[in-house]
Design an enzyme around this catalytic site. Structure first.
Site, PDB file in Angstrom:
ATOM      1  N   ASP A 119      39.520  42.042  39.484  1.00 58.68           N
ATOM      2  CA  ASP A 119      38.385  42.501  40.208  1.00 58.68           C
ATOM      3  C   ASP A 119      38.279  43.804  40.682  1.00 58.68           C
ATOM      4  O   ASP A 119      39.477  44.109  41.475  1.00 58.68           O
ATOM      5  CB  ASP A 119      38.068  41.605  41.342  1.00 58.68           C
ATOM      6  CG  ASP A 119      38.023  40.164  41.068  1.00 58.68           C
ATOM      7  OD1 ASP A 119      37.052  39.774  40.338  1.00 58.68           O
ATOM      8  OD2 ASP A 119      39.009  39.248  41.520  1.00 58.68           O
ATOM      9  N   ASP A 171      45.186  44.768  37.781  1.00 58.24           N
ATOM     10  CA  ASP A 171      44.461  43.890  38.574  1.00 58.24           C
ATOM     11  C   ASP A 171      43.020  43.721  37.880  1.00 58.24           C
ATOM     12  O   ASP A 171      42.480  44.382  36.965  1.00 58.24           O
ATOM     13  CB  ASP A 171      44.069  44.598  39.971  1.00 58.24           C
ATOM     14  CG  ASP A 171      43.131  43.753  40.646  1.00 58.24           C
ATOM     15  OD1 ASP A 171      43.397  42.723  40.907  1.00 58.24           O
ATOM     16  OD2 ASP A 171      42.092  44.759  41.211  1.00 58.24           O
TER      17      ASP A 171
HETATM   18  C1  G6P Z   1      40.650  39.182  44.009  1.00 56.50           C
HETATM   19  C2  G6P Z   1      39.651  39.699  44.721  1.00 56.50           C
HETATM   20  C3  G6P Z   1      39.256  39.104  46.137  1.00 56.50           C
HETATM   21  C4  G6P Z   1      39.278  37.628  46.061  1.00 56.50           C
HETATM   22  C5  G6P Z   1      40.523  37.319  45.470  1.00 56.50           C
HETATM   23  C6  G6P Z   1      40.397  35.764  45.185  1.00 56.50           C
HETATM   24  O1  G6P Z   1      41.767  39.689  44.241  1.00 56.50           O
HETATM   25  O2  G6P Z   1      39.521  41.207  44.684  1.00 56.50           O
HETATM   26  O3  G6P Z   1      38.148  39.676  46.641  1.00 56.50           O
HETATM   27  O4  G6P Z   1      39.217  37.204  47.328  1.00 56.50           O
HETATM   28  O5  G6P Z   1      40.567  37.494  44.247  1.00 56.50           O
HETATM   29  O6  G6P Z   1      39.238  35.194  44.613  1.00 56.50           O
HETATM   30  P1  G6P Z   1      38.723  33.680  44.011  1.00 56.50           P
HETATM   31  O7  G6P Z   1      38.093  33.955  42.940  1.00 56.50           O
HETATM   32  O8  G6P Z   1      40.048  33.012  43.917  1.00 56.50           O
HETATM   33  O9  G6P Z   1      38.099  33.168  45.037  1.00 56.50           O
HETATM   34 MG    MG Z   2      40.895  44.504  42.793  1.00 55.50          MG
END
Ligand code: G6P
Ligand code: MG
Length: 212
Positions: free
Chosen positions: A9, A7
């Site tokens: 983030d 993953d």
């Molecule tokens: C990751 C993060 C989420 C976030 C998602 C979408 O999974 O953990 O917190 O909402 O990405 O991110 P984006 O950059 O597409 O808004």
């Molecule tokens: Mg994450």
């Protein structure tokens, strides 16, 4: 030989606080209560689903068009904040683990719900390191659906059962297991009863994989 899907983030780089600042600005502007506790619920969840979670606290109801505008507002701020990301923001142990995996011939991929995945990887200087990248721009269903990890496995040309997923979100552990993969939980995801392993450091992952 196992392949490893990371993953992004919260595993490779911590963007939690940047998401928080951007969502907080959107929420304050619209008088919606929002705090770090709610922010924690958004880990691993897509932008659209994150907004739905935030709007549960709103007294108003929003049209599809308005929701698009709220997401755009948040993302514009978030993307500006991403501009400050740099190589030194990579979380501890990540570069060392990647180097060891590569040395051992283990294929590595990113599996992230974020549509900003490529920008983030570029900012931290890891855009050419991974054998495959699967992100939020390529999927219909975000975690806990396994889609993003299955796309990563397909791009790696390997079977899901040969993939090990490293995740910091409970939704991500669910996604890995739904995809028939091994799930390693780091950080918050350790609370998931579905995780096959729980670690505190990246080096523990090297041990689990029996890397030299
Ligand atoms: C990751 C993060 C989420 C976030 C998602 C979408 O999974 O953990 O917190 O909402 O990405 O991110 P984006 O950059 O597409 O808004
Ligand atoms: Mg994450």
């Amino acid at each position: 030989m196992k392949s490893v899907i990371f993953d992004l983030d919260g595993v490779i780089v911590s963007t939690d606080d940047l998401h928080f600042q951007a969502w907080k600005s959107m929420a304050d502007r619209n008088g919606i209560p929002f705090d770090r506790q709610i922010n924690n619920l958004l880990r691993g969840v897509s932008r659209a689903e994150s907004l739905e979670i935030i709007l549960r606290k709103s007294e108003k109801s929003y049209s599809e068009q308005q929701k698009q505008e709220l997401m755009q507002y948040k993302n514009d701020i978030y993307v500006k904040l991403l501009d400050n990301l740099k190589h030194s923001d990579i979380l501890p142990g990540v570069v060392e683990l990647i180097n060891r995996l590569k040395k051992a011939g283990v294929k590595i991929a990113i599996g992230s719900s974020s549509k900003n995945t490529r920008k983030i990887l570029q900012k931290i200087g890891l855009e050419t390191v991974f054998d495959a990248i699967a992100d939020g721009t390529e999927i219909q269903h975000s975690k806990p659906d396994p889609e993003v990890f299955l796309v990563a496995a397909r791009k790696l040309e390997t079977k899901p059962e040969n993939c090990v997923v490293v995740e910091d979100a409970v939704a991500g552990i669910e996604a890995a297991k739904a995809g028939n993969m091994t799930a390693i939980a780091i950080g918050d995801a350790a609370s998931s009863s579905l995780a096959d392993y729980r670690v505190n450091t990246m080096m523990q992952i090297a041990e689990i994989l029996n890397l030299e």
